[in-house]
Design an enzyme around this catalytic site. Structure first.
Site, mmCIF file in Angstrom:
data_model
loop_
_atom_site.group_PDB
_atom_site.id
_atom_site.type_symbol
_atom_site.label_atom_id
_atom_site.label_comp_id
_atom_site.label_asym_id
_atom_site.label_seq_id
_atom_site.Cartn_x
_atom_site.Cartn_y
_atom_site.Cartn_z
ATOM 1 N N GLU A 44 0.815 -1.216 0.000
ATOM 2 C CA GLU A 44 0.000 0.000 0.000
ATOM 3 C C GLU A 44 0.847 1.265 0.000
ATOM 4 O OE1 GLU A 44 -3.908 -1.559 2.496
ATOM 5 O OE2 GLU A 44 -2.136 -0.845 3.576
ATOM 6 N N GLY A 112 16.020 3.375 16.913
ATOM 7 C CA GLY A 112 17.351 3.120 16.396
ATOM 8 C C GLY A 112 17.836 1.739 16.758
ATOM 9 N N SER A 113 19.128 1.627 17.072
ATOM 10 C CA SER A 113 19.739 0.340 17.387
ATOM 11 C C SER A 113 21.005 0.563 18.192
ATOM 12 C CB SER A 113 20.072 -0.413 16.096
ATOM 13 O OG SER A 113 20.913 -1.517 16.342
ATOM 14 N N SER A 114 21.341 -0.395 19.027
ATOM 15 C CA SER A 114 22.553 -0.280 19.847
ATOM 16 C C SER A 114 23.826 -0.333 19.011
ATOM 17 C CB SER A 114 22.590 -1.391 20.897
ATOM 18 O OG SER A 114 22.607 -2.666 20.274
ATOM 19 N N CYS A 115 23.710 -0.746 17.729
ATOM 20 C CA CYS A 115 24.904 -0.827 16.882
ATOM 21 C C CYS A 115 25.421 0.546 16.488
ATOM 22 C CB CYS A 115 24.623 -1.661 15.644
ATOM 23 S SG CYS A 115 23.511 -0.879 14.463
ATOM 24 N N TYR A 142 24.394 -0.340 8.175
ATOM 25 C CA TYR A 142 23.130 -0.233 8.919
ATOM 26 C C TYR A 142 23.271 0.769 10.059
ATOM 27 C CZ TYR A 142 19.238 -1.679 11.936
ATOM 28 O OH TYR A 142 18.110 -1.696 12.733
ATOM 29 N N LYS A 146 21.232 4.347 10.899
ATOM 30 C CA LYS A 146 20.532 4.615 12.151
ATOM 31 C C LYS A 146 21.049 5.897 12.813
ATOM 32 C CE LYS A 146 17.441 1.419 12.442
ATOM 33 N NZ LYS A 146 16.013 1.788 12.489
ATOM 34 N N HIS A 185 18.551 -12.509 13.442
ATOM 35 C CA HIS A 185 19.460 -12.174 14.530
ATOM 36 C C HIS A 185 19.734 -13.416 15.376
ATOM 37 C CE1 HIS A 185 18.079 -7.918 13.728
ATOM 38 N NE2 HIS A 185 19.385 -7.797 13.766
ATOM 39 N N ASP A 284 32.913 -13.188 15.418
ATOM 40 C CA ASP A 284 32.171 -12.986 16.656
ATOM 41 C C ASP A 284 31.316 -11.725 16.619
ATOM 42 O OD1 ASP A 284 32.636 -15.127 18.358
ATOM 43 O OD2 ASP A 284 34.566 -14.356 19.021
#
Length: 325
Positions: A44, A112-115, A142, A146, A185, A284
């Protein structure tokens, strides 16, 4: 608390990304509080299309916006599709934030994001750690998108006097998560991997990396509550708890676990009794990511869902939706 709360009941709130894990939880809780939730599916309304977004805001009377729409994924997806991650997220943020302003929307919440924080940073991560070091390379595109969203909100506030706010969640999980075997994730990826191992009677499950990185996990319902808490704060109360020239607030669980500890928890919940092996040839990612959530806690919000309870609930949801999850 200083000042009068925004008041969600009766407000027409556009939730961008209402079909995602976070957006759906926020939309549900907004409805529970009497808000009129405005949504559009991807078919849409293409949020990366500037003209379409402008037409939407011109046609719809909107009081507030929750910007939860984003292209998201784990280490693998970020590594394979870096251009997609930076382009789509930048376009979504620019279109919605600018068109919200242009149509007179005064209150907006950006997720947002902690990254956004540097790869090497003091733990737990404070809001003022933003832009103090290099980002984690595996998800840098990414993260940059953010950060741009935060700065868009901050800049429109400075130049135009809007009240656009940003919350930075830690790693989120819960019902509605993406359980794709490659593009998810860590939490949903582990739940699916252990579930499938049990289904086929596998004796071993292999996890990427060494298992030593530490991660913090927040249930999506807690994140939804925190988002509405910040959205509803009076301007004076919000400004009193943010540093000068800073417009984002951390939202975390307050504790972290190693990936190995998380894997053992998921194994218990899914009833996997085999061996857990770590593939140390795989990356990691960031060594530790723990948010300093003291600001939002000082305002009066705290998480309520324990990690163990949250994993059990998420697995139950996965079992009910395994065909589509």
């Amino acid at each position: 608390m200083i000042g009068k709360r925004y008041g969600l009941a009766g407000k027409r709130i556009f939730v961008a990304g209402h079909r995602g894990m976070v957006g759906s939880a926020i939309a549900r809780k907004l409805a529970e509080r009497g808000a009129q939730v405005v949504t559009r599916t991807r078919s849409e309304l293409n949020l990366t299309d500037q003209w379409a977004v402008r037409e939407f805001f011109s046609a719809e009377p909107i009081d507030g916006v929750v910007l939860a729409a984003a292209k998201v994924g784990g280490i693998h997806a970020n590594s394979i599709y870096p251009a997609d991650f930076i382009y789509e997220n930048l376009m979504i943020e620019c279109n919605i934030i600018h068109q919200a302003f242009a149509s007179g929307v005064r209150r907006l919440l950006f997720l947002g994001s902690s990254c956004i924080y540097p790869r090497v940073v003091a733990q737990p991560m404070r809001e003022d750690a933003l832009l103090t070091g290099n980002l984690e390379p595996t998800n840098e595109p990414y993260a940059i998108a953010k950060i741009a969203g935060i700065k868009l909100c901050e800049s429109y506030n400075r130049q135009h006097g809007t009240d656009y706010r940003s919350v930075m969640p830690t790693n989120l999980y819960g019902p509605g998560d993406n359980f794709h075997p490659e593009n998810s994730h860590v939490m949903p990826a582990l739940i699916r991997r252990f579930h499938e191992a049990v289904e086929v009677g596998a004796k071993q499950v292999t996890i990427w990396g060494t298992g030593t990185p530490r991660r913090e996990f927040l249930h999506v319902d807690d994140m939804a509550e925190a988002s509405l808490f910040v959205l509803d704060l009076p301007l004076e109360g919000y400004q009193a708890n943010t540093m000068p020239m800073l417009s984002h607030i951390n939202v975390g669980y307050g504790k972290d676990v190693t990936i190995a500890e998380l894997a053992k928890l998921v194994a218990r919940v899914t009833k996997f009794s085999g061996e857990i092996v770590f593939d140390t040839t795989k990356p990691d990612g960031t060594i530790r990511k723990l948010m300093d959530s003291s600001r939002i806690e000082a305002m009066g919000w705290k998480p309520s869902v324990s990690l163990a309870d949250g994993v059990r609930e998420t697995y139950r949801w996965f079992l009910d939706h395994v065909a589509s999850a």
